[in-house]
Design an enzyme around this catalytic site. Sequence first.
Site, PDB file in Angstrom:
ATOM      1  CB  CYS A  40       0.066   0.774   7.764  1.00  0.00           C
ATOM      2  SG  CYS A  40      -1.665   0.796   7.259  1.00  0.00           S
TER       3      CYS A  40
ATOM      4  CB  CYS B  47      -0.958  -0.013   1.185  1.00  0.00           C
ATOM      5  SG  CYS B  47      -2.113  -1.382   1.060  1.00  0.00           S
TER       6      CYS B  47
ATOM      7  CG  HIS C 104      -6.356   1.708   0.339  1.00  0.00           C
ATOM      8  ND1 HIS C 104      -5.226   2.316  -0.170  1.00  0.00           N
ATOM      9  CD2 HIS C 104      -5.917   0.593   0.980  1.00  0.00           C
ATOM     10  CE1 HIS C 104      -4.162   1.596   0.153  1.00  0.00           C
ATOM     11  NE2 HIS C 104      -4.555   0.545   0.838  1.00  0.00           N
TER      12      HIS C 104
HETATM   13  C1  LIG Z   1     -14.512  -5.073   4.435  1.00  0.00           C
HETATM   14  C2  LIG Z   1     -14.855  -5.623   3.063  1.00  0.00           C
HETATM   15  C3  LIG Z   1     -14.698  -7.142   3.040  1.00  0.00           C
HETATM   16  C4  LIG Z   1     -16.321  -5.251   2.791  1.00  0.00           C
HETATM   17  O1  LIG Z   1     -16.646  -5.643   1.517  1.00  0.00           O
HETATM   18  P1  LIG Z   1     -18.159  -5.660   1.012  1.00  0.00           P
HETATM   19  O2  LIG Z   1     -18.958  -6.587   1.839  1.00  0.00           O
HETATM   20  O3  LIG Z   1     -18.124  -5.833  -0.452  1.00  0.00           O
HETATM   21  O4  LIG Z   1     -18.585  -4.169   1.368  1.00  0.00           O
HETATM   22  P2  LIG Z   1     -19.894  -3.392   0.963  1.00  0.00           P
HETATM   23  O5  LIG Z   1     -19.496  -2.071   0.435  1.00  0.00           O
HETATM   24  O6  LIG Z   1     -20.787  -4.237   0.126  1.00  0.00           O
HETATM   25  O7  LIG Z   1     -20.553  -3.136   2.374  1.00  0.00           O
HETATM   26  C5  LIG Z   1     -21.265  -4.154   3.068  1.00  0.00           C
HETATM   27  C6  LIG Z   1     -22.499  -3.530   3.659  1.00  0.00           C
HETATM   28  O8  LIG Z   1     -22.094  -2.518   4.590  1.00  0.00           O
HETATM   29  C7  LIG Z   1     -22.760  -1.301   4.301  1.00  0.00           C
HETATM   30  N1  LIG Z   1     -21.858  -0.193   4.626  1.00  0.00           N
HETATM   31  C8  LIG Z   1     -20.554  -0.105   4.348  1.00  0.00           C
HETATM   32  N2  LIG Z   1     -20.062   1.071   4.804  1.00  0.00           N
HETATM   33  C9  LIG Z   1     -21.086   1.716   5.390  1.00  0.00           C
HETATM   34  C10 LIG Z   1     -21.218   2.962   6.037  1.00  0.00           C
HETATM   35  N3  LIG Z   1     -20.182   3.789   6.175  1.00  0.00           N
HETATM   36  N4  LIG Z   1     -22.423   3.320   6.507  1.00  0.00           N
HETATM   37  C11 LIG Z   1     -23.477   2.490   6.362  1.00  0.00           C
HETATM   38  N5  LIG Z   1     -23.424   1.302   5.765  1.00  0.00           N
HETATM   39  C12 LIG Z   1     -22.239   0.912   5.281  1.00  0.00           C
HETATM   40  C13 LIG Z   1     -23.034  -1.371   2.808  1.00  0.00           C
HETATM   41  O9  LIG Z   1     -24.109  -0.555   2.425  1.00  0.00           O
HETATM   42  C14 LIG Z   1     -23.387  -2.823   2.628  1.00  0.00           C
HETATM   43  O10 LIG Z   1     -24.708  -3.008   2.998  1.00  0.00           O
HETATM   44  P3  LIG Z   1     -25.659  -4.009   2.171  1.00  0.00           P
HETATM   45  O11 LIG Z   1     -25.012  -5.367   2.318  1.00  0.00           O
HETATM   46  O12 LIG Z   1     -26.982  -3.859   2.839  1.00  0.00           O
HETATM   47  O13 LIG Z   1     -25.613  -3.504   0.755  1.00  0.00           O
HETATM   48  C15 LIG Z   1     -13.950  -5.034   1.952  1.00  0.00           C
HETATM   49  O14 LIG Z   1     -14.223  -3.655   1.784  1.00  0.00           O
HETATM   50  C16 LIG Z   1     -12.503  -5.214   2.284  1.00  0.00           C
HETATM   51  O15 LIG Z   1     -11.959  -6.305   2.089  1.00  0.00           O
HETATM   52  N6  LIG Z   1     -11.852  -4.159   2.791  1.00  0.00           N
HETATM   53  C17 LIG Z   1     -10.503  -4.239   3.285  1.00  0.00           C
HETATM   54  C18 LIG Z   1      -9.561  -4.037   2.187  1.00  0.00           C
HETATM   55  C19 LIG Z   1      -8.170  -4.235   2.680  1.00  0.00           C
HETATM   56  O16 LIG Z   1      -7.822  -5.210   3.302  1.00  0.00           O
HETATM   57  N7  LIG Z   1      -7.362  -3.276   2.349  1.00  0.00           N
HETATM   58  C20 LIG Z   1      -6.004  -3.311   2.698  1.00  0.00           C
HETATM   59  C21 LIG Z   1      -5.795  -2.295   3.707  1.00  0.00           C
HETATM   60  S1  LIG Z   1      -4.175  -1.631   3.558  1.00  0.00           S
END
Ligand SMILES: CC(C)(COP(=O)(O)OP(=O)(O)OC[C@H]1O[C@@H](n2cnc3c(N)ncnc32)[C@H](O)[C@@H]1OP(=O)(O)O)[C@@H](O)C(=O)NCCC(=O)NCCS
Length: 428
Positions: free
Chosen positions: A413, A90, A383
Site C-alpha cells: 500500500c 511506499c 520500513h
Molecule cells: C508510531 C510512531 C509515531 C512511533 O514512534 P516513536 O514514539 O518514536 O516509537 P518508539 O520506537 O520510541 O516506541 C514508543 C514506545 O513503544 C515501545 N514499543 C514499540 N514497539 C514495541 C513492541 N513491539 N513491544 C514493546 N514495546 C514497544 C518502545 O519501547 C517505546 O517505549 P519507551 O517510550 O518506553 O521507550 C512512528 O513509528 C511512526 O510514525 N510510524 C508510522 C510510520 C508511517 O506512517 N509509515 C508509513 C506507513 S506506509
Amino acid sequence: MLGRRVAIVAGVRTPFARAGTTFKQLTAIELGKGCVAELIQRTNLDGDLVEAIVYGTVVPSVIAPNIAREIALLPVLPRGCEAYTVSRACASANQAITDAADQIALGHHDVVIAGGAESLSNVPILHSRGMSDKLVALSRAKSPAQQVRILGSVRPRDLVPITPAIAEPSTGETMGQSAEKMAKINHIAREEQDQFALRSHRLAAHGTEDGRLTSEIATVWVPPQYDASLSSDNGIRTDSTIEQLRNLKPVFDKRYGSVTAGNSSPLTDGASAVLLMSEERAKILGYPPLAYIRSYAYAALDPGEQLLMGPVLAAPLALQRAGLKLGDIDLIEMHEAFAAQVLSNLMGFESRYWAQRAGFSEPVGEVDRSKLNVLGGSISIGHPFGATGGRILTTLTNELVRRGGQFGLMTVCAAGGMGHAMVIEAAA
Ligand SMILES: CC(C)(COP(=O)(O)OP(=O)(O)OC[C@H]1O[C@@H](n2cnc3c(N)ncnc32)[C@H](O)[C@@H]1OP(=O)(O)O)[C@@H](O)C(=O)NCCC(=O)NCCS
C-alpha cells in the site's frame, strides 16, 4: 507480462535500522551505493554488463535528487550505465522494479538493477517561507547596514523549521490517522492488531535466528571510522510480549484510538537492490533465474476514504493478468504499514463490495495465514519507504524457492491511496 520473460536473479539489502540509530550518519545515496555494490559482488557479476539502474526513494536529497545516477557512478559500473529515480511513495522500489522489468520485456535492456533506499534519519529540514525570503534578500544586500537591517527583521516564527510530514497533501491526514480510521471502519480490535504485531516480531526473529533473513542482508560498516556495523535488522524485538503491546498508548488518536508504536511500522533507514535479466541473457551468462515476474498491477482510490486499501484493488488485477486465483498462490508477502491496514486489506480480499470496486464479481478470497508474511514484515523488520519493495520481492522469491512453491503474490500500500501487487513464478 507481455514481451520477453523477466528473470529475478538475486536480491540483497542492507539491514533495516530504526531511524536515528546505527545508520543515522548515512545518506540514502550511501546506503544505496553499498547495497548495489554488494549485489554485484555477491553475484560475481561483471559490472560492465549492467545497462541501467532504476531506483526509488520517497524523500529525495535536494542536492542529488537522481539517486539512481549517483549509484550508477559506482566505480564497478560503466559510465554509460543509464539511471533514473522513481517515486511512488511506499511502492517506489516496486515502481523501480516494474520499470526495469518493462525495459527488459520490451527488449530495450537485458541486465538492470532496481531497488530503492531511504534515510528517514536524514530528511531535509526546510526554512519557512519568511526565512527563505530574508536569506535571499541577505545574499543580495549591497551594504553591511542593509544586511543588519534584514537580520534585524528575523522574527521567532521565521525560525520555525518545516519538516516533511507523513501526511496526505490533499487531505492533511497522516498515515497513522488513516490506519486509525481503517481500524474503526472495519472494526479491527486493538487486540487483533497487537496479536498481528507480535506475530510479525516472532516470525522475523525466527527468520533472523535461522539465517533466512540474514542471508539476504549485507553487513554495513559505518563510515568514517568503520568501527560500528550492523548485520541484521535492529527493530525486531525477540522479547516482545502481548502484555507489553497491550500496555502501549495509542499514538494517533490518544483518547479512542488503537494504533500504537507497537502495531505500526517504525521510521527506518535502509536500502535494497534486485538483479533482473532477460531470460535469454541470464541463460547465456550462466545465471540460473530464481523466479520470473508473471504479472503486476497498480491501482488507486480516493485518499480521503480508506487510504491504505490500494492492495485490495491491485491484487485481483495482478492475479487476473497472471491467469491465476488466490488458491494457486503458495506464498504471500504483504507490506505491513500498520497491523490495522494489513487486517483491513485481508478483510477487503474477502469482500464482494471491494471486489466490485476493483471491477470483479467475485472476491479474491480468504488468505491462508500460514502462507502470509512467513518471515515477519515491515512492523518488525522496519520500513525505509523507498526500499521496502525490494526487500519484499527478495524475501518472497527466496522463500518461494526454499519451499519449492510455484507462485508468489506480493502487495504494497502507498500514500495517495495507491496500491501495488505482483505475481512471481518460481523458475522450474
Ligand atoms: C508510531 C510512531 C509515531 C512511533 O514512534 P516513536 O514514539 O518514536 O516509537 P518508539 O520506537 O520510541 O516506541 C514508543 C514506545 O513503544 C515501545 N514499543 C514499540 N514497539 C514495541 C513492541 N513491539 N513491544 C514493546 N514495546 C514497544 C518502545 O519501547 C517505546 O517505549 P519507551 O517510550 O518506553 O521507550 C512512528 O513509528 C511512526 O510514525 N510510524 C508510522 C510510520 C508511517 O506512517 N509509515 C508509513 C506507513 S506506509
